[in-house]
Each structure stands twice: as structure tokens, then as C-alpha cells.
Design an enzyme around this catalytic site. Structure first.
Site, PDB file in Angstrom:
ATOM      1  N   HIS A 148      10.845  -9.703   0.616  1.00 50.93           N
ATOM      2  CA  HIS A 148      10.671  -8.121   0.179  1.00 50.93           C
ATOM      3  C   HIS A 148      12.094  -7.376   0.421  1.00 50.93           C
ATOM      4  O   HIS A 148      12.641  -7.795   1.167  1.00 50.93           O
ATOM      5  CB  HIS A 148       9.600  -7.660   1.509  1.00 50.93           C
ATOM      6  CG  HIS A 148       8.973  -6.370   1.014  1.00 50.93           C
ATOM      7  ND1 HIS A 148       9.527  -5.162   1.345  1.00 50.93           N
ATOM      8  CD2 HIS A 148       7.899  -6.169   0.343  1.00 50.93           C
ATOM      9  CE1 HIS A 148       8.762  -4.223   1.042  1.00 50.93           C
ATOM     10  NE2 HIS A 148       7.790  -4.580   0.387  1.00 50.93           N
ATOM     11  N   ASP A 169       0.863  -1.233  -0.087  1.00 48.88           N
ATOM     12  CA  ASP A 169      -0.009  -0.013  -0.052  1.00 48.88           C
ATOM     13  C   ASP A 169       0.753   1.140  -0.157  1.00 48.88           C
ATOM     14  O   ASP A 169       1.871   1.139   0.292  1.00 48.88           O
ATOM     15  CB  ASP A 169      -0.896   0.083   1.262  1.00 48.88           C
ATOM     16  CG  ASP A 169      -0.247   0.150   2.530  1.00 48.88           C
ATOM     17  OD1 ASP A 169       0.874   0.062   2.686  1.00 48.88           O
ATOM     18  OD2 ASP A 169      -1.116   0.635   3.543  1.00 48.88           O
ATOM     19  N   TYR A 212       3.003   4.866   0.709  1.00 43.41           N
ATOM     20  CA  TYR A 212       3.515   5.383   1.855  1.00 43.41           C
ATOM     21  C   TYR A 212       2.617   6.135   2.517  1.00 43.41           C
ATOM     22  O   TYR A 212       1.744   6.898   1.919  1.00 43.41           O
ATOM     23  CB  TYR A 212       4.819   6.072   1.342  1.00 43.41           C
ATOM     24  CG  TYR A 212       5.860   5.386   0.586  1.00 43.41           C
ATOM     25  CD1 TYR A 212       6.539   4.453   1.384  1.00 43.41           C
ATOM     26  CD2 TYR A 212       6.382   5.640  -0.678  1.00 43.41           C
ATOM     27  CE1 TYR A 212       7.600   3.583   0.707  1.00 43.41           C
ATOM     28  CE2 TYR A 212       7.484   4.836  -1.114  1.00 43.41           C
ATOM     29  CZ  TYR A 212       7.917   4.091  -0.380  1.00 43.41           C
ATOM     30  OH  TYR A 212       8.961   3.287  -1.005  1.00 43.41           O
ATOM     31  N   PHE A 247       6.916   2.093  -4.262  1.00 48.01           N
ATOM     32  CA  PHE A 247       8.033   2.273  -3.818  1.00 48.01           C
ATOM     33  C   PHE A 247       8.850   3.468  -4.246  1.00 48.01           C
ATOM     34  O   PHE A 247       9.640   3.923  -3.787  1.00 48.01           O
ATOM     35  CB  PHE A 247       8.948   1.075  -4.513  1.00 48.01           C
ATOM     36  CG  PHE A 247       8.823  -0.399  -3.909  1.00 48.01           C
ATOM     37  CD1 PHE A 247       9.201  -0.604  -2.765  1.00 48.01           C
ATOM     38  CD2 PHE A 247       8.064  -1.150  -4.653  1.00 48.01           C
ATOM     39  CE1 PHE A 247       8.783  -1.690  -2.210  1.00 48.01           C
ATOM     40  CE2 PHE A 247       7.892  -2.380  -4.375  1.00 48.01           C
ATOM     41  CZ  PHE A 247       8.343  -2.840  -3.170  1.00 48.01           C
TER      42      PHE A 247
END
Length: 224
Positions: free
Chosen positions: A186, A64, A66, A77
Site C-alpha cells: 500500500h 474505504d 476518507y 485516493f
């Protein structure tokens, strides 16, 4: 919420008519009216605006947006120029340097990737300020799962980079033998050392694209 246009609009038009999406639309509109929500509404669908469906050749899937001021702008990202580079993106840049020799830039804006056909898609497209995963259960994942299924139907080669358990679970939606699925932990500081570092996804993606007659992605983000 801004409109999605072009081939994305045509591919998603039936989804927009679904009861869950109408409820999602009402919920998100109310959230923007009553709370601080990221990204700004005008940037909500940037991943689709910047990467037309017919140009998609790589998909990077985030979770989701920032949730602090000025960070999110509709690309997973990525952060706007002038914003401190988040830890996961720091690790992505480190892997790029190790994999392809890219220098580590002074900004975290990944629009250059989106412009080249890299769909930077979060599974959940909105979030309340200072509250990670606050919109995780309002319908976005149903919508973005359908987006992945649309991409899976593309006849041209596509590379998926699935980082972390939530992203890797989306593999079940994908079945096109012309596409390449790359999986890794991740890039978060909590998990990057478990196999994200050294995964070489960026060079592997470019090798696959070139083997199939497509232009490789120029992964170098330049300094501002």
C-alpha cells in the site's frame, strides 16, 4: 442513494435485487439520515458515473473513503480541490514522478484519471465521519466484489493495480487472461517503502495498454 445508469446499471441490475443489497440500501439510507456520512450521498457512485463500464481499462482499488470533512467524493485516493493531499496520495504522486517524470501537482483531485477509464473503486463506499472502516461490514464488499467480477468479464484488456493486503486478496476474483494484475504494498507511509516505491505500475500499465492497441493513460494531474 443516487441511481447508477448506463451499462453499469444493466450489469448490476440483478445485484440490486439481492436481499443483502436491499438491507445495505436500508442501512446506508438510515445512516445518511441520522449521522454524518462521507462521501456526500450525491457523490456516492461517482466512480461509476465518471467511468462507464465500457470505458474501463485500469482499476485502482482502495479500502474505504476518507472520513474527514470535505475529503471524500466517491473516487478512491482522491480528494476535492482545495483539500490537503493525503499522505498515501503524496506517495502515489512521488512514485509517478519517479516512474514517469510527472510533476507533483498542488491538488489531489483524480477525476482526470476517472475520465480516461481508470475505475477508482473503494471496496467500501461509505464511512461515518471520523470513524475509519465504520461501514466495513454492512455489505459493501459483497457489492464491490461483484463489480470486480463484472470487470473481469470484459473482453478488452484491463490493468488492475492492487496495493496492500486487502486489495491483493481480491486477486482471487480475477481470472481473465487478457487482463494484467499488478501488485504492490500500500502507498501508505507505513508501507510504501516496502515496495510501492519503485513498483513502476503506471508505466507498466501504459505499456500493456499500448501493446494491446489502447490509448495510454495521461497520469499527470495538473495544477489548479
Amino acid at each position: 442513494m443516487p441511481a447508477i445508469s448506463g451499462e453499469w446499471e444493466a450489469a448490476l441490475k440483478n445485484e440490486f435485487r439481492q436481499p443483502y443489497y436491499r438491507e445495505l440500501y436500508r442501512t446506508v439510507r438510515n445512516e445518511y439520515m441520522t449521522r454524518t456520512i462521507y462521501p456526500p450521498a450525491a457523490e456516492l457512485f461517482n466512480a461509476f458515473h465518471l467511468t462507464p463500464l465500457e470505458k474501463v481499462k485500469v482499476v485502482i482499488l482502495g479500502q474505504d473513503p476518507y472520513h474527514e470533512e470535505g475529503q471524500a467524493h466517491g473516487l478512491c485516493f482522491s480528494v476535492k480541490p482545495g483539500i490537503e493531499i493525503p499522505p498515501s496520495l503524496v506517495n502515489i504522486y512521488q512514485e509517478l514522478q519517479d516512474d514517469l517524470g510527472c510533476y507533483i501537482p498542488n491538488n489531489g483531485c483524480l477525476q482526470k484519471w476517472a475520465d480516461q477509464g481508470v475505475l477508482l473503486l473503494n471496496s467500501v463506499l461509505t464511512v461515518r465521519a471520523h470513524a475509519a472502516f465504520s461501514h466495513a461490514n454492512i455489505g459493501w464488499q459483497t457489492f464491490t466484489d461483484h463489480v470486480l467480477q463484472i470487470v473481469d468479464r470484459l473482453d478488452s484488456p484491463v490493468v488492475y493495480m492492487l496495493w496492500g493486503k486487502p486489495a491483493r486478496e481480491k486477486k482471487a476474483l480475477l481470472g481473465n487472461p487478457k487482463h494484467l494484475i499488478l501488485e504492490a504494498p500500500h502507498p501508505s507511509p507505513l508501507s510504501a517503502y516496502r515496495g510501492f516505491f519503485g513498483c513502476r505500475h503506471f508505466s507498466r500499465a501504459n505499456d500493456y495498454l499500448q501493446k494491446n492497441g489502447l490509448e495510454p493513460v495521461d497520469w499527470q494531474i495538473e495544477n489548479i
